[in-house]
Design an enzyme around this catalytic site. Structure first.
Site, PDB file in Angstrom:
ATOM      1  N   LYS A 184       4.311   0.795   9.363  1.00 18.28           N
ATOM      2  CA  LYS A 184       4.451   2.074   8.666  1.00 18.28           C
ATOM      3  C   LYS A 184       3.802   3.201   9.462  1.00 18.28           C
ATOM      4  CE  LYS A 184       3.095   0.092   4.853  1.00 18.28           C
ATOM      5  NZ  LYS A 184       2.496  -0.108   3.533  1.00 18.28           N
ATOM      6  N   ARG A 228       5.310 -12.676   9.739  1.00 13.81           N
ATOM      7  CA  ARG A 228       6.029 -11.455   9.373  1.00 13.81           C
ATOM      8  C   ARG A 228       7.352 -11.373  10.123  1.00 13.81           C
ATOM      9  NH1 ARG A 228       3.777  -6.245   9.711  1.00 13.81           N
ATOM     10  NH2 ARG A 228       1.931  -7.024   8.690  1.00 13.81           N
ATOM     11  N   GLU A 273       0.874  -1.163   0.000  1.00  8.92           N
ATOM     12  CA  GLU A 273       0.000   0.000   0.000  1.00  8.92           C
ATOM     13  C   GLU A 273       0.917   1.221   0.000  1.00  8.92           C
ATOM     14  OE1 GLU A 273      -2.732   0.451   3.293  1.00  8.92           O
ATOM     15  OE2 GLU A 273      -3.516   2.300   2.416  1.00  8.92           O
TER      16      GLU A 273
HETATM   17  P1  ATP Z   1       2.852  -2.375   8.016  1.00  9.65           P
HETATM   18  O1  ATP Z   1       1.978  -3.067   9.005  1.00  9.65           O
HETATM   19  O2  ATP Z   1       4.287  -2.391   8.339  1.00  9.65           O
HETATM   20  O3  ATP Z   1       2.379  -1.019   7.663  1.00  9.65           O
HETATM   21  P2  ATP Z   1       1.542  -3.601   5.858  1.00  9.65           P
HETATM   22  O4  ATP Z   1       1.352  -5.057   5.881  1.00  9.65           O
HETATM   23  O5  ATP Z   1       0.389  -2.742   6.179  1.00  9.65           O
HETATM   24  O6  ATP Z   1       2.797  -3.277   6.738  1.00  9.65           O
HETATM   25  P3  ATP Z   1       1.679  -3.418   3.040  1.00  9.65           P
HETATM   26  O7  ATP Z   1       2.132  -2.302   2.214  1.00  9.65           O
HETATM   27  O8  ATP Z   1       0.227  -3.734   3.046  1.00  9.65           O
HETATM   28  O9  ATP Z   1       2.142  -3.109   4.511  1.00  9.65           O
HETATM   29  O10 ATP Z   1       2.540  -4.712   2.770  1.00  9.65           O
HETATM   30  C1  ATP Z   1       2.929  -5.184   1.523  1.00  9.65           C
HETATM   31  C2  ATP Z   1       3.335  -6.622   1.673  1.00  9.65           C
HETATM   32  O11 ATP Z   1       4.433  -6.748   2.564  1.00  9.65           O
HETATM   33  C3  ATP Z   1       2.203  -7.456   2.237  1.00  9.65           C
HETATM   34  O12 ATP Z   1       2.120  -8.658   1.501  1.00  9.65           O
HETATM   35  C4  ATP Z   1       2.619  -7.704   3.654  1.00  9.65           C
HETATM   36  O13 ATP Z   1       2.106  -8.903   4.139  1.00  9.65           O
HETATM   37  C5  ATP Z   1       4.149  -7.700   3.556  1.00  9.65           C
HETATM   38  N1  ATP Z   1       4.753  -7.315   4.836  1.00  9.65           N
HETATM   39  C6  ATP Z   1       4.521  -6.183   5.534  1.00  9.65           C
HETATM   40  N2  ATP Z   1       5.222  -6.178   6.687  1.00  9.65           N
HETATM   41  C7  ATP Z   1       5.929  -7.331   6.714  1.00  9.65           C
HETATM   42  C8  ATP Z   1       6.852  -7.912   7.638  1.00  9.65           C
HETATM   43  N3  ATP Z   1       7.183  -7.311   8.781  1.00  9.65           N
HETATM   44  N4  ATP Z   1       7.383  -9.117   7.334  1.00  9.65           N
HETATM   45  C9  ATP Z   1       7.058  -9.731   6.189  1.00  9.65           C
HETATM   46  N5  ATP Z   1       6.211  -9.244   5.271  1.00  9.65           N
HETATM   47  C10 ATP Z   1       5.641  -8.055   5.518  1.00  9.65           C
HETATM   48 MG    MG Z   2      -1.389  -2.440   5.197  1.00 12.58          MG
END
Ligand code: ATP
Ligand code: MG
Length: 553
Positions: free
Chosen positions: A269, A259, A34
């Protein structure tokens, strides 16, 4: 394309099975960020997994922006994400945006209504929460649940046309209010938001929810394995429901993995944005940030991050990885290649009283003691030098083998010097130390007359270049997060950045942004990409030379 190590994992095994059984001829994965922040090291894990898996089996990986929430999204983030994925060493097959599918998603919402599988609901958010029930209590059906197909189609159309204010109505899937899985209790699939979207502008004032949009995006692209993190496990029945009820042609399979969490690091984020917005760091690329941009500016290399991601592996169980493991991989990567130099970070002047004034000599110093082929470099030596303040003690503590009055040490690559005098200012601070040197003891001369216990580094006072050195400590003091009653902003390490003004040997003159050095005894450093100039070199310490951390291989 980057794929150092294809370590086996359960997702890879699923892919192998699907190819062997003929379920798929080719696999397609996607990385779906995102664009509401910069990528972090956790994303790197997901990037490596998706791209390397497809690459290994000659498949494809799309970079798809999951941009369904306009309020938090921005093109600055889109650009940074593209840059970071490329920098990590990966090429996407197609560059896509969820927002490009908004028309199809709208049609699918209409299809659900026509099938009696979706309805427009007027409950307020509070009421809806109340109706949802809990883990132990079933939910209650909304009074709007049995609106006619015509009325629902009309209301959705009017939602789209901007007739209603934000939050006044939503479109919900009609599934099962008594499902033990709360995600299945008539989840919201469209909401009203009168906001400008970075891609579609003001074309839309209704936006699809993640759980509705994501499976549709995957299915449209023919994604075979939709890899996501563990918190979506309970959403999988809804994912499958959407694919089926929307009558998508292809059926992607969602697979969840744990994760990445790192000690002393916040990774969401939302939290990283708070650090930026509160001015606690100097931007998303501050070297203390666990963002890809921050790690790059600190001096991490793409290979070190990929190797780290391979080593941590992919599993179903959550765990916290020691951040020292990441440091291990940058040492491994830089040790063979980083240019060697001497720098004094906290200078103290040393005068060799028996070395002739105005005279100097050129010494040959080896570049890499572990690698003869790295050759030697010439370093000028003369009567006035700088040494590290902590390499001198007027009253030595036990087992202190460096300089103190009457003691002799080796100057790296040069001579033995013995401290004869200590010069102080009016307040009693040591401003200069005087030594004598022994011309017989020149490095490489085969001198065996006597031994000294300490070797210290130095720079020549006349020719050394002034430079700034930035040393880092973890930004977060421990990993007890909000759940312990403390907000993570209360755990910021006040000493996360130390800036020192010192000197570095002239061989590094003209050092360019992002060049990496191993500074004798201090560690690996990177020339800062934002603040370093030819006249004011700035070095970021990537990592010190040694650690107690051992990698279990
Ligand atoms: P955050 O919670 O850090 O904001 P998010 O999951 O909301 O992360 P996205 O931009 O939606 O962020 O994530 C893009 C991809 O990266 C998704 O497939 C998500 O599952 C993966 N991802 C995000 N954080 C991690 C992590 N700490 N370890 C492994 N994969 C991750
Ligand atoms: Mg997200």
């Amino acid at each position: 394309m980057a794929n150092e190590i294809n370590s086996s994992n359960f997702i890879r095994n699923i892919v192998i099975d699907d190819l062997e059984s003929g379920k798929h001829k080719e696999i397609i994965t996607r990385f779906p960020p995102e664009p509401n922040g910069y990528l972090h090291i956790g994303h790197a894990k997901s990037i490596c997994l998706n791209f390397q898996l497809a690459d290994e089996f000659n498949g494809k990986t799309n970079l798809r922006f999951d941009d369904t929430n306009p309020i938090k999204e921005d093109t600055e983030y889109v650009e940074s994400i593209k840059e970071d994925v490329k920098w990590l060493g990966f090429d996407w097959d197609e560059l896509l945006f969820a927002s490009n599918y908004f028309d199809i998603m709208y049609e699918k919402a209409q299809l659900l209504i026509k099938k009696g599988k979706a309805y427009v609901c007027d409950l307020t958010p509070e009421e809806m929460k109340d109706y949802r029930g809990s883990l132990t209590a079933p939910g209650k059906e909304s009074p709007y649940r049995n609106r006619s197909v015509e009325e629902n189609l009309d209301l959705l159309e009017r939602m789209k046309n901007g007739e209603f204010e934000d939050g006044k109505k939503v479109l919900r899937a009609k599934i099962d209010m008594s499902s033990p899985n709360i995600n299945m209790r008539d989840p919201i699939i469209y909401r009203i938001s009168h906001s400008v979207h970075h891609n579609t502008g003001d074309k839309w004032c209704i936006y699809p929810m993640y759980d509705f949009a994501h499976p549709i995006e995957d299915a449209i692209e023919g994604i075979t394995h939709s890899i996501c993190t563990l918190e979506f496990e309970d959403h999988r029945p809804l994912y499958d429901w959407v694919v089926k009820e929307c009558e998508m042609e292809s059926t992607p399979r969602q697979i969840e993995f744990a994760r990445l969490n790192l000690t002393n690091t916040v990774m969401s984020k939302r939290k990283l944005k708070l650090l930026v917005d509160e001015g606690i760091v100097d931007g998303w690329d501050d070297p203390r940030m666990p963002t890809i941009a921050g790690l790059r500016r600190k001096g991490y290399t793409p290979a070190s991050i990929r190797n780290f991601c391979s080593a941590i592996g992919v599993a179903k169980a959550s765990s916290v990885v020691d951040e020292q493991m990441l440091e291990y991989f940058i040492r491994e990567d830089l040790n063979p290649t980083a240019t060697r130099a001497m720098a004094v970070l906290n200078p103290l002047k040393l005068v060799i009283t028996n070395y002739p004034e105005g005279q100097s000599e050129i010494l040959e110093i080896e570049n890499n003691p572990n690698d003869e082929s790295a050759g030697t470099r010439q370093v000028e030596f003369s009567r006035e030098l700088y040494i590290e303040r902590e390499d001198f003690m007027e009253v030595p503590v036990k087992k202190y083998f460096r300089l103190f009055p009457g003691n002799e040490v080796r100057l790296k690559g040069a001579y033995f010097v013995k401290c004869t005098d200590v010069i102080k200012d009016e307040e009693g601070n040591v401003t200069e130390i005087h030594c004598t040197y022994d011309p017989e003891t020149k490095s490489g001369s085969g001198f065996t007359g006597r031994k000294v216990k300490g070797t210290i580094h130095w720079v020549n006072a006349k020719t050394a270049i002034p430079a700034e050195f930035r040393l880092y400590e973890p930004l977060i003091l421990d990993d007890v997060e909000e759940n312990e009653g403390k907000h993570f902003l209360e755990q910021i390490n006040p000493n996360s950045l130390t800036t020192l003004k010192g000197f570095i040997e002239p061989s590094v003159k003209g050092a360019k942004a992002q060049e990496k050095y191993q500074l004798f005894r201090h560690g690996y450093f990177n020339v800062d990409s934002k603040d370093s100039t030819t006249d004011n070199l700035v070095f970021n310490r990537i990592v010190s030379l040694k650690s107690s951390f051992k990698l279990n291989k």
